[in-house]
Design an enzyme around this catalytic site. Structure first.
Site, PDB file in Angstrom:
ATOM      1  N   CYS A  78      -1.061   6.616   1.977  1.00  0.00           N
ATOM      2  CA  CYS A  78       0.018   7.127   2.822  1.00  0.00           C
ATOM      3  C   CYS A  78       1.005   7.931   1.965  1.00  0.00           C
ATOM      4  O   CYS A  78       0.639   8.941   1.392  1.00  0.00           O
ATOM      5  CB  CYS A  78       0.671   5.984   3.598  1.00  0.00           C
ATOM      6  N   HIS A 127      -3.821   4.322   6.582  1.00  0.00           N
ATOM      7  CA  HIS A 127      -3.728   3.012   5.930  1.00  0.00           C
ATOM      8  C   HIS A 127      -5.086   2.319   5.985  1.00  0.00           C
ATOM      9  O   HIS A 127      -5.412   1.683   6.997  1.00  0.00           O
ATOM     10  CB  HIS A 127      -2.676   2.153   6.635  1.00  0.00           C
ATOM     11  N   GLU A 183      -5.949  -0.337   4.616  1.00  0.00           N
ATOM     12  CA  GLU A 183      -5.733  -1.790   4.704  1.00  0.00           C
ATOM     13  C   GLU A 183      -5.446  -2.233   6.132  1.00  0.00           C
ATOM     14  O   GLU A 183      -5.478  -3.426   6.420  1.00  0.00           O
ATOM     15  CB  GLU A 183      -4.607  -2.214   3.752  1.00  0.00           C
TER      16      GLU A 183
END
Length: 197
Positions: free
Chosen positions: A76, A176, A178
């Site tokens: 990001c 993202h 994750e």
């Protein structure tokens, strides 16, 4: 061993937990001198680019990141900081990835670009192994890297932008991973497996 660079401008835990789900226990580091001892590193980031760059410079990270010769990936805002310049605060960045970051040209869409979206124009690379255009990843951003020679995959929101970039041992993901379910886990595993030529 993977280092997560803690500049105080990111949700470190979500990144750490994502790697732990893959059976890897990264170490959060706060001292640039530690970086050279790790096989690969993550530069996460959220918030305002100017503030984050000031923290990187004040913390002595600029030189450590520039001298790092192993895989390092920005996530990001961390990806944007690896580029040459950002219009957010009009600041020079780390310069590891060619190209500049500008405000997303969203047209009549709302900004920031937030939510799930597909990737397109995916180029073959160890980082994009097993990734296809039917999968979606999770974005939250209002600035983006303009598509250029470093772009491995594109996103589109109003206009196209770089979603994954790579230059030598430096890489970045605008979304993202994750928080991107199975596709994100695959991408993080690809980063773990990435061997420099």
């Amino acid at each position: 061993m993977i280092a997560i660079i803690n500049t105080g401008c990111a949700n470190i835990n979500s990144v750490r937990f994502a790697f732990e789900r893959l059976g890897v226990s990264p170490e959060v580091i706060t001292d640039p001198a530690q970086l050279a001892h790790f096989e690969r590193a993550i530069l996460p980031g959220v918030g305002h680019a100017k503030v984050a760059m000031e923290r990187l410079k004040q913390g002595g990270w600029q030189q450590a990141i520039a001298e790092y010769e192993r895989p390092l990936m920005g996530i990001c805002l961390g990806m944007q900081l690896l580029c040459e310049h950002t219009d957010e605060g009009d600041v020079p960045c780390l310069g590891m990835i060619p190209g500049n970051v500008g405000l997303l040209d969203v047209g009549e869409l709302t900004s920031p670009h937030m939510g799930w979206n597909n990737l397109s124009g995916i180029k073959p690379h160890p980082l994009t192994k097993g990734l296809d255009e039917t999968q979606q990843v999770y974005f939250v951003h209002s600035y983006a890297h303009k598509v250029n020679c470093a772009t491995l995959a594109q996103g589109e929101y109003g206009k196209q932008f770089s979603a994954i970039v790579v230059q030598d041992n430096y890489a970045g993901m605008q979304f993202h991973p994750e928080r991107s379910a199975k596709a994100g886990a695959k991408l993080l595993q690809n980063f773990i497996d990435w061997q420099l030529a």
